[in-house]
Design a protein around this motif. Sequence first.
Motif, PDB file in Angstrom:
ATOM      1  N   GLY A  52     -25.286 -25.021 -50.029  1.00 38.61           N
ATOM      2  CA  GLY A  52     -24.111 -25.759 -50.451  1.00 38.61           C
ATOM      3  C   GLY A  52     -24.021 -27.175 -49.912  1.00 38.61           C
ATOM      4  O   GLY A  52     -23.027 -27.866 -50.132  1.00 38.61           O
ATOM      5  N   THR A  53     -25.058 -27.622 -49.194  1.00 40.18           N
ATOM      6  CA  THR A  53     -25.048 -28.964 -48.606  1.00 40.18           C
ATOM      7  C   THR A  53     -26.228 -29.766 -49.115  1.00 40.18           C
ATOM      8  O   THR A  53     -27.342 -29.250 -49.247  1.00 40.18           O
ATOM      9  CB  THR A  53     -25.111 -28.881 -47.065  1.00 40.18           C
ATOM     10  N   LEU A  54     -26.004 -31.039 -49.409  1.00 39.87           N
ATOM     11  CA  LEU A  54     -27.072 -31.921 -49.864  1.00 39.87           C
ATOM     12  C   LEU A  54     -27.885 -32.396 -48.661  1.00 39.87           C
ATOM     13  O   LEU A  54     -27.338 -32.947 -47.704  1.00 39.87           O
ATOM     14  CB  LEU A  54     -26.497 -33.115 -50.610  1.00 39.87           C
ATOM     15  N   VAL A  55     -29.192 -32.174 -48.720  1.00 41.91           N
ATOM     16  CA  VAL A  55     -30.105 -32.562 -47.636  1.00 41.91           C
ATOM     17  C   VAL A  55     -31.171 -33.482 -48.219  1.00 41.91           C
ATOM     18  O   VAL A  55     -31.674 -33.251 -49.323  1.00 41.91           O
ATOM     19  CB  VAL A  55     -30.767 -31.320 -46.997  1.00 41.91           C
ATOM     20  N   GLU A  56     -31.516 -34.534 -47.473  1.00 41.85           N
ATOM     21  CA  GLU A  56     -32.498 -35.492 -47.968  1.00 41.85           C
ATOM     22  C   GLU A  56     -33.856 -34.834 -48.189  1.00 41.85           C
ATOM     23  O   GLU A  56     -34.321 -34.035 -47.373  1.00 41.85           O
ATOM     24  CB  GLU A  56     -32.652 -36.661 -46.988  1.00 41.85           C
ATOM     25  N   ASP A  57     -34.474 -35.180 -49.319  1.00 43.72           N
ATOM     26  CA  ASP A  57     -35.818 -34.730 -49.641  1.00 43.72           C
ATOM     27  C   ASP A  57     -36.774 -35.868 -49.266  1.00 43.72           C
ATOM     28  O   ASP A  57     -36.674 -36.970 -49.816  1.00 43.72           O
ATOM     29  CB  ASP A  57     -35.922 -34.418 -51.130  1.00 43.72           C
ATOM     30  N   GLU A  58     -37.690 -35.615 -48.341  1.00 44.49           N
ATOM     31  CA  GLU A  58     -38.534 -36.680 -47.798  1.00 44.49           C
ATOM     32  C   GLU A  58     -39.365 -37.372 -48.874  1.00 44.49           C
ATOM     33  O   GLU A  58     -39.453 -38.607 -48.911  1.00 44.49           O
ATOM     34  CB  GLU A  58     -39.453 -36.110 -46.713  1.00 44.49           C
ATOM     35  N   GLN A  59     -39.977 -36.589 -49.761  1.00 44.83           N
ATOM     36  CA  GLN A  59     -40.832 -37.176 -50.781  1.00 44.83           C
ATOM     37  C   GLN A  59     -40.017 -38.044 -51.735  1.00 44.83           C
ATOM     38  O   GLN A  59     -40.420 -39.174 -52.058  1.00 44.83           O
ATOM     39  CB  GLN A  59     -41.554 -36.078 -51.560  1.00 44.83           C
ATOM     40  N   GLU A  60     -38.880 -37.544 -52.183  1.00 47.98           N
ATOM     41  CA  GLU A  60     -38.052 -38.323 -53.108  1.00 47.98           C
ATOM     42  C   GLU A  60     -37.448 -39.538 -52.419  1.00 47.98           C
ATOM     43  O   GLU A  60     -37.278 -40.586 -53.051  1.00 47.98           O
ATOM     44  CB  GLU A  60     -36.973 -37.432 -53.711  1.00 47.98           C
ATOM     45  N   GLN A  61     -37.140 -39.422 -51.136  1.00 46.35           N
ATOM     46  CA  GLN A  61     -36.620 -40.573 -50.407  1.00 46.35           C
ATOM     47  C   GLN A  61     -37.663 -41.679 -50.319  1.00 46.35           C
ATOM     48  O   GLN A  61     -37.340 -42.867 -50.409  1.00 46.35           O
ATOM     49  CB  GLN A  61     -36.176 -40.144 -48.994  1.00 46.35           C
ATOM     50  N   ARG A  62     -38.931 -41.297 -50.158  1.00 50.17           N
ATOM     51  CA  ARG A  62     -40.005 -42.304 -50.119  1.00 50.17           C
ATOM     52  C   ARG A  62     -40.118 -43.018 -51.470  1.00 50.17           C
ATOM     53  O   ARG A  62     -40.359 -44.227 -51.528  1.00 50.17           O
ATOM     54  CB  ARG A  62     -41.341 -41.638 -49.755  1.00 50.17           C
ATOM     55  N   ILE A  63     -39.915 -42.254 -52.557  1.00 51.87           N
ATOM     56  CA  ILE A  63     -39.962 -42.872 -53.883  1.00 51.87           C
ATOM     57  C   ILE A  63     -38.802 -43.834 -54.064  1.00 51.87           C
ATOM     58  O   ILE A  63     -38.960 -44.934 -54.628  1.00 51.87           O
ATOM     59  CB  ILE A  63     -39.953 -41.788 -54.982  1.00 51.87           C
ATOM     60  N   LEU A  64     -37.636 -43.466 -53.573  1.00 54.61           N
ATOM     61  CA  LEU A  64     -36.481 -44.364 -53.636  1.00 54.61           C
ATOM     62  C   LEU A  64     -36.748 -45.640 -52.851  1.00 54.61           C
ATOM     63  O   LEU A  64     -36.361 -46.740 -53.269  1.00 54.61           O
ATOM     64  CB  LEU A  64     -35.235 -43.649 -53.083  1.00 54.61           C
ATOM     65  N   GLU A  65     -37.415 -45.494 -51.714  1.00 59.20           N
ATOM     66  CA  GLU A  65     -37.760 -46.670 -50.907  1.00 59.20           C
ATOM     67  C   GLU A  65     -38.745 -47.565 -51.667  1.00 59.20           C
ATOM     68  O   GLU A  65     -38.659 -48.799 -51.595  1.00 59.20           O
ATOM     69  CB  GLU A  65     -38.373 -46.222 -49.581  1.00 59.20           C
ATOM     70  N   THR A  66     -39.667 -46.937 -52.402  1.00 56.17           N
ATOM     71  CA  THR A  66     -40.630 -47.704 -53.200  1.00 56.17           C
ATOM     72  C   THR A  66     -39.910 -48.499 -54.288  1.00 56.17           C
ATOM     73  O   THR A  66     -40.198 -49.684 -54.517  1.00 56.17           O
ATOM     74  CB  THR A  66     -41.656 -46.757 -53.850  1.00 56.17           C
ATOM     75  N   VAL A  67     -38.972 -47.845 -54.961  1.00 55.84           N
ATOM     76  CA  VAL A  67     -38.192 -48.528 -55.995  1.00 55.84           C
ATOM     77  C   VAL A  67     -37.433 -49.705 -55.403  1.00 55.84           C
ATOM     78  O   VAL A  67     -37.402 -50.810 -55.971  1.00 55.84           O
ATOM     79  CB  VAL A  67     -37.214 -47.537 -56.671  1.00 55.84           C
ATOM     80  N   ALA A  68     -36.825 -49.499 -54.236  1.00 53.46           N
ATOM     81  CA  ALA A  68     -36.066 -50.563 -53.582  1.00 53.46           C
ATOM     82  C   ALA A  68     -36.986 -51.724 -53.191  1.00 53.46           C
ATOM     83  O   ALA A  68     -36.616 -52.900 -53.325  1.00 53.46           O
ATOM     84  CB  ALA A  68     -35.354 -50.001 -52.356  1.00 53.46           C
ATOM     85  N   LYS A  69     -38.185 -51.384 -52.750  1.00 53.68           N
ATOM     86  CA  LYS A  69     -39.151 -52.419 -52.345  1.00 53.68           C
ATOM     87  C   LYS A  69     -39.569 -53.269 -53.542  1.00 53.68           C
ATOM     88  O   LYS A  69     -39.580 -54.503 -53.470  1.00 53.68           O
ATOM     89  CB  LYS A  69     -40.372 -51.748 -51.706  1.00 53.68           C
ATOM     90  N   TYR A  70     -39.888 -52.575 -54.660  1.00 55.33           N
ATOM     91  CA  TYR A  70     -40.288 -53.311 -55.854  1.00 55.33           C
ATOM     92  C   TYR A  70     -39.134 -54.153 -56.395  1.00 55.33           C
ATOM     93  O   TYR A  70     -39.329 -55.266 -56.897  1.00 55.33           O
ATOM     94  CB  TYR A  70     -40.756 -52.335 -56.939  1.00 55.33           C
TER      95      TYR A  70
END
Length: 220
Positions: free
Chosen positions: A165-183
């Motif tokens: 019932g709690t949202l927990v960060e997914d490491e792989q997807e967080q890295r992809i989000l960081e890639t999007v932010a970088k680009y």
Amino acid sequence: MSSKVIGYIRVSTDKQADQGVSLDAQRQKLDAYATLYDLELVDVVVETGSAKTLNRDGLQGVLTRLRAGEAEGLLVAKLDRLTRSVADLGTLVDTYFQSSALLSVSEQIDTRSAAGRLVLNVLASVSQWERETISERTATAMQHKKANGEYTGGKAPYGFVLIDGTLVEDEQEQRILETVAKYRAKGLSYRRMAQIMAEEGIVSRVGKPFAHQQLARMAA
């Protein structure tokens, strides 16, 4: 001389019970009320359906019969059997129950008198206020849960997984989000990002290359 009334019974499901208000219980209330107040119950119309709209065959049939003069009033066990909307109740009162009476057993309402009409309007307003208050409280609670990262329904947003019932960060997807932010920081368009990420083998949850629209939503 007794007044002629048509009884109206409604349940929300075909199980013939709605929040403890069964067909038999409603019928017993109508019979007892009619006897007590010397009313002639010329017919009882039973309907299964939601009270969200007035466009219900059984109800419309009763209203047509009232207009035709077959009876002098409509008798219900409780107002919410008729409608749960103040606006719809107001429409019924203004359109039909100026010349015909509306009688409710539970609320002891009889619109043949000015006092009865006043009580009807007050009860309807209080009922609407109560529902709106509950709705506001529910919305506030959902916003609080969302702000604290708690699950409020639907799919977990990208970058997170649902655990107990709690949202927990997914490491792989967080890295992809960081890639999007970088680009994005480099000034790349979402179309160009999608092209580069596809070439690098970076794919979505379903294993497909990201569309530029997806990347735009992720960066929002």
